[in-house]
Design a protein around this motif. Structure first.
Motif, PDB file in Angstrom:
ATOM      1  N   ALA A 215      34.089  58.350  29.427  1.00  0.00           N
ATOM      2  CA  ALA A 215      34.842  57.401  30.249  1.00  0.00           C
ATOM      3  C   ALA A 215      35.861  56.619  29.421  1.00  0.00           C
ATOM      4  N   LEU A 216      35.449  56.138  28.264  1.00  0.00           N
ATOM      5  CA  LEU A 216      36.366  55.368  27.427  1.00  0.00           C
ATOM      6  C   LEU A 216      37.538  56.221  26.950  1.00  0.00           C
ATOM      7  N   GLN A 217      37.249  57.458  26.547  1.00  0.00           N
ATOM      8  CA  GLN A 217      38.338  58.319  26.093  1.00  0.00           C
ATOM      9  C   GLN A 217      39.272  58.667  27.254  1.00  0.00           C
ATOM     10  N   ALA A 218      38.710  58.833  28.435  1.00  0.00           N
ATOM     11  CA  ALA A 218      39.550  59.085  29.610  1.00  0.00           C
ATOM     12  C   ALA A 218      40.505  57.916  29.836  1.00  0.00           C
ATOM     13  N   MET A 219      39.996  56.695  29.732  1.00  0.00           N
ATOM     14  CA  MET A 219      40.864  55.525  29.916  1.00  0.00           C
ATOM     15  C   MET A 219      41.920  55.430  28.824  1.00  0.00           C
ATOM     16  N   ARG A 220      41.564  55.823  27.607  1.00  0.00           N
ATOM     17  CA  ARG A 220      42.557  55.800  26.513  1.00  0.00           C
ATOM     18  C   ARG A 220      43.686  56.797  26.769  1.00  0.00           C
ATOM     19  N   LEU A 221      43.379  57.885  27.451  1.00  0.00           N
ATOM     20  CA  LEU A 221      44.399  58.880  27.771  1.00  0.00           C
ATOM     21  C   LEU A 221      45.196  58.498  29.010  1.00  0.00           C
ATOM     22  N   ILE A 222      44.528  58.003  30.026  1.00  0.00           N
ATOM     23  CA  ILE A 222      45.190  57.725  31.303  1.00  0.00           C
ATOM     24  C   ILE A 222      46.006  56.438  31.245  1.00  0.00           C
ATOM     25  N   GLY A 223      45.441  55.382  30.655  1.00  0.00           N
ATOM     26  CA  GLY A 223      46.099  54.080  30.649  1.00  0.00           C
ATOM     27  C   GLY A 223      47.539  54.108  30.177  1.00  0.00           C
ATOM     28  N   PRO A 224      47.836  54.690  29.011  1.00  0.00           N
ATOM     29  CA  PRO A 224      49.215  54.675  28.510  1.00  0.00           C
ATOM     30  C   PRO A 224      50.111  55.758  29.116  1.00  0.00           C
ATOM     31  N   ASN A 225      49.561  56.704  29.875  1.00  0.00           N
ATOM     32  CA  ASN A 225      50.352  57.869  30.287  1.00  0.00           C
ATOM     33  C   ASN A 225      50.596  58.002  31.786  1.00  0.00           C
ATOM     34  N   LEU A 226      49.884  57.221  32.607  1.00  0.00           N
ATOM     35  CA  LEU A 226      50.037  57.375  34.055  1.00  0.00           C
ATOM     36  C   LEU A 226      51.448  57.020  34.517  1.00  0.00           C
ATOM     37  N   ARG A 227      51.959  55.889  34.049  1.00  0.00           N
ATOM     38  CA  ARG A 227      53.320  55.511  34.441  1.00  0.00           C
ATOM     39  C   ARG A 227      54.341  56.538  33.974  1.00  0.00           C
ATOM     40  N   THR A 228      54.168  57.045  32.759  1.00  0.00           N
ATOM     41  CA  THR A 228      55.113  58.034  32.226  1.00  0.00           C
ATOM     42  C   THR A 228      55.113  59.297  33.069  1.00  0.00           C
ATOM     43  N   ALA A 229      53.934  59.793  33.422  1.00  0.00           N
ATOM     44  CA  ALA A 229      53.851  60.999  34.247  1.00  0.00           C
ATOM     45  C   ALA A 229      54.480  60.770  35.616  1.00  0.00           C
ATOM     46  N   PHE A 230      54.356  59.547  36.134  1.00  0.00           N
ATOM     47  CA  PHE A 230      54.946  59.212  37.440  1.00  0.00           C
ATOM     48  C   PHE A 230      56.469  59.206  37.367  1.00  0.00           C
ATOM     49  N   HIS A 231      57.012  58.562  36.334  1.00  0.00           N
ATOM     50  CA  HIS A 231      58.466  58.422  36.229  1.00  0.00           C
ATOM     51  C   HIS A 231      59.136  59.636  35.581  1.00  0.00           C
ATOM     52  N   GLU A 232      58.402  60.345  34.717  1.00  0.00           N
ATOM     53  CA  GLU A 232      58.973  61.510  34.001  1.00  0.00           C
ATOM     54  C   GLU A 232      58.075  62.722  34.235  1.00  0.00           C
ATOM     55  N   PRO A 233      58.185  63.356  35.408  1.00  0.00           N
ATOM     56  CA  PRO A 233      57.230  64.415  35.766  1.00  0.00           C
ATOM     57  C   PRO A 233      57.240  65.620  34.829  1.00  0.00           C
ATOM     58  N   ARG A 234      58.295  65.817  34.062  1.00  0.00           N
ATOM     59  CA  ARG A 234      58.358  66.962  33.138  1.00  0.00           C
ATOM     60  C   ARG A 234      57.961  66.584  31.717  1.00  0.00           C
ATOM     61  N   ASN A 235      57.425  65.381  31.527  1.00  0.00           N
ATOM     62  CA  ASN A 235      56.997  64.947  30.209  1.00  0.00           C
ATOM     63  C   ASN A 235      55.681  65.657  29.871  1.00  0.00           C
ATOM     64  N   LEU A 236      55.767  66.644  28.991  1.00  0.00           N
ATOM     65  CA  LEU A 236      54.599  67.496  28.725  1.00  0.00           C
ATOM     66  C   LEU A 236      53.452  66.733  28.085  1.00  0.00           C
ATOM     67  N   ALA A 237      53.769  65.838  27.159  1.00  0.00           N
ATOM     68  CA  ALA A 237      52.706  65.094  26.478  1.00  0.00           C
ATOM     69  C   ALA A 237      51.944  64.217  27.468  1.00  0.00           C
ATOM     70  N   ALA A 238      52.671  63.557  28.373  1.00  0.00           N
ATOM     71  CA  ALA A 238      52.011  62.705  29.356  1.00  0.00           C
ATOM     72  C   ALA A 238      51.179  63.529  30.326  1.00  0.00           C
ATOM     73  N   ARG A 239      51.729  64.662  30.761  1.00  0.00           N
ATOM     74  CA  ARG A 239      50.983  65.523  31.688  1.00  0.00           C
ATOM     75  C   ARG A 239      49.709  66.069  31.043  1.00  0.00           C
ATOM     76  N   GLU A 240      49.808  66.459  29.777  1.00  0.00           N
ATOM     77  CA  GLU A 240      48.624  66.981  29.091  1.00  0.00           C
ATOM     78  C   GLU A 240      47.557  65.893  28.950  1.00  0.00           C
ATOM     79  N   ALA A 241      47.991  64.681  28.576  1.00  0.00           N
ATOM     80  CA  ALA A 241      47.038  63.581  28.428  1.00  0.00           C
ATOM     81  C   ALA A 241      46.372  63.248  29.764  1.00  0.00           C
ATOM     82  N   MET A 242      47.158  63.242  30.834  1.00  0.00           N
ATOM     83  CA  MET A 242      46.598  62.938  32.152  1.00  0.00           C
ATOM     84  C   MET A 242      45.596  64.003  32.584  1.00  0.00           C
TER      85      MET A 242
END
Length: 388
Positions: A215-242
């Motif tokens: 759970a903690l690692q999931a939050m570490r991945l999702i917290g910083p990357n959710l907004r990026t994936a929303f605004h930049e749908p082709r951002n591969l690093a954000a999509r992979e983290a999500m």
């Protein structure tokens, strides 16, 4: 005290993981799969590419593409009948949480018969249905790694929680490249769904050291990357983290269970046809505020893992920042209020007692740090309506 950990037998993770389907089927000794998906996956060509991959490997397949969002018992009937009439030895689930949940139910009902209500919680479904290989195309539900499925009983408008080892996929192919075509609304709703899974698993009364780490690692991945994936749908690093974050959150809540947000979310989805992740998002800030007094240290850990609070922040300060973040996230990701979604106030308030009863019957509120009474759940529904 020991904790039983249930996982898929095999997980293939990373770019191109879905291209390993034929090899995975052969490794499992399966050669006659039914692909369960939805029409969008057919239109996007994803289902066809899987079928072509299998054909090239000499594995014939058929496809059931009539699953629906927020599946009902009726919506899977035709798929169940295909299994009963066919000679399939496995099921490949392709899509978001709804096709994967549908496939889980189809595999059990097709093999063992009965009605979906026969398998609802508190029954522990340990029977092994047809081997299921799950290929998620959203970073949200984590259904590819959970022992749960949710099917609505359309006769009572109740979302039935069904749980047990029989619903756990034997394999999951977690390919973030399949999420690159997701529209922003789906990215937002499924992303907040995954965040909710991680938070609720961490604060659950059934949490363990194992589920905490996921759970903690999931939050570490999702917290910083959710907004990026929303605004930049082709951002591969954000999509992979999500994508990885959503799967880890699924593993966490499959082994620790979800709590009050999910308990209250399911009736909203069933009665008003609100997508599951979106109804979670509507509820998450208010339910978190209600629950924090019973587990301030745990919620503060969530704030730090998400990156919205620092190690030097007190628990009280961290929790203030967590609530600020959840409200800000809903605003930035354009999460509508129940009224903005189109729900009639009179009908919502009329159903509060019924929804509260269904929430409690699901068992999920009993896992919450602060276990609510029926009256408190009714009040919380009113809070969610009035806070927007």
């Amino acid at each position: 005290m020991s904790h039983r950990i249930i996982l898929p037998r095999l997980m293939e993770i990373g770019a191109g993981a879905s291209q390993q389907l034929a090899a995975v089927l052969r490794g499992l000794g399966c050669s006659r799969p039914l692909i369960v998906t939805d029409r969008m996956m057919v239109e996007l060509g994803y289902a066809g590419r899987l079928a072509d991959q299998l054909e090239e490997a000499g594995i014939p397949s058929r496809c059931f593409a009539e699953t629906e969002p927020e599946p009902t018992a009726a919506s899977i009937d035709a798929g169940v009948q295909m299994v009963r009439d066919g000679d399939f030895d496995s099921i490949v689930a392709l899509g978001g949480g709804s096709p994967i949940d549908s496939a889980k139910a189809i595999g059990i009902l097709g093999k063992f018969g009965g009605e979906m209500r026969d398998y609802r919680f508190p029954r522990d479904v340990s029977e092994a249905g047809l081997p299921l290989i799950a290929i998620p195309t959203t970073a949200g539900t984590g259904s590819e790694a959970t022992r749960f499925t949710i099917i609505t009983d359309e006769t009572s408008d109740e979302k039935m929680l069904c749980a047990g080892l029989g619903f756990m996929p034997v394999a999951a192919l977690i390919d973030y490249e399949l999420t690159l075509s997701l529209p922003p609304r789906v990215t937002a709703d499924t992303g907040i769904d995954a965040l909710t899974h991680a938070i609720e698993a961490y604060v659950s009364r059934k949490a363990s050291l194992y589920s905490d780490t996921q759970a903690l690692q999931a939050m570490r991945l999702i917290g910083p990357n959710l907004r990026t994936a929303f605004h930049e749908p082709r951002n591969l690093a954000a999509r992979e983290a999500m994508m990885l974050g959503a799967t880890l959150a699924g593993i966490a809540f499959s082994n620790a269970s979800v709590a009050l947000v999910h308990g209250m979310s399911r009736p909203i989805g069933a009665f008003f046809h609100v997508p599951h992740g979106l109804s979670n998002a509507m509820l998450l800030p208010a339910i978190t505020a209600f629950s924090i007094p019973a587990a301030p240290e745990r919620y503060a850990d969530c704030a730090r893992a998400m990156g919205v609070a620092g190690e030097g922040d007190s628990d009280e300060a961290a929790n203030d920042k967590l609530l600020t973040e959840l409200h800000a996230l809903n605003q930035e990701l354009q999460v509508p209020s129940p009224a903005q979604f189109g729900i009639a106030r009179e009908r919502f308030f009329e159903l509060r007692e019924t929804m509260a009863k269904q929430a409690l019957a699901s068992g999920s509120p009993g896992n919450n740090p602060r276990v609510p009474t029926e009256a408190e759940i009714i009040d919380l529904y009113e809070t969610v309506w009035n806070q927007e």
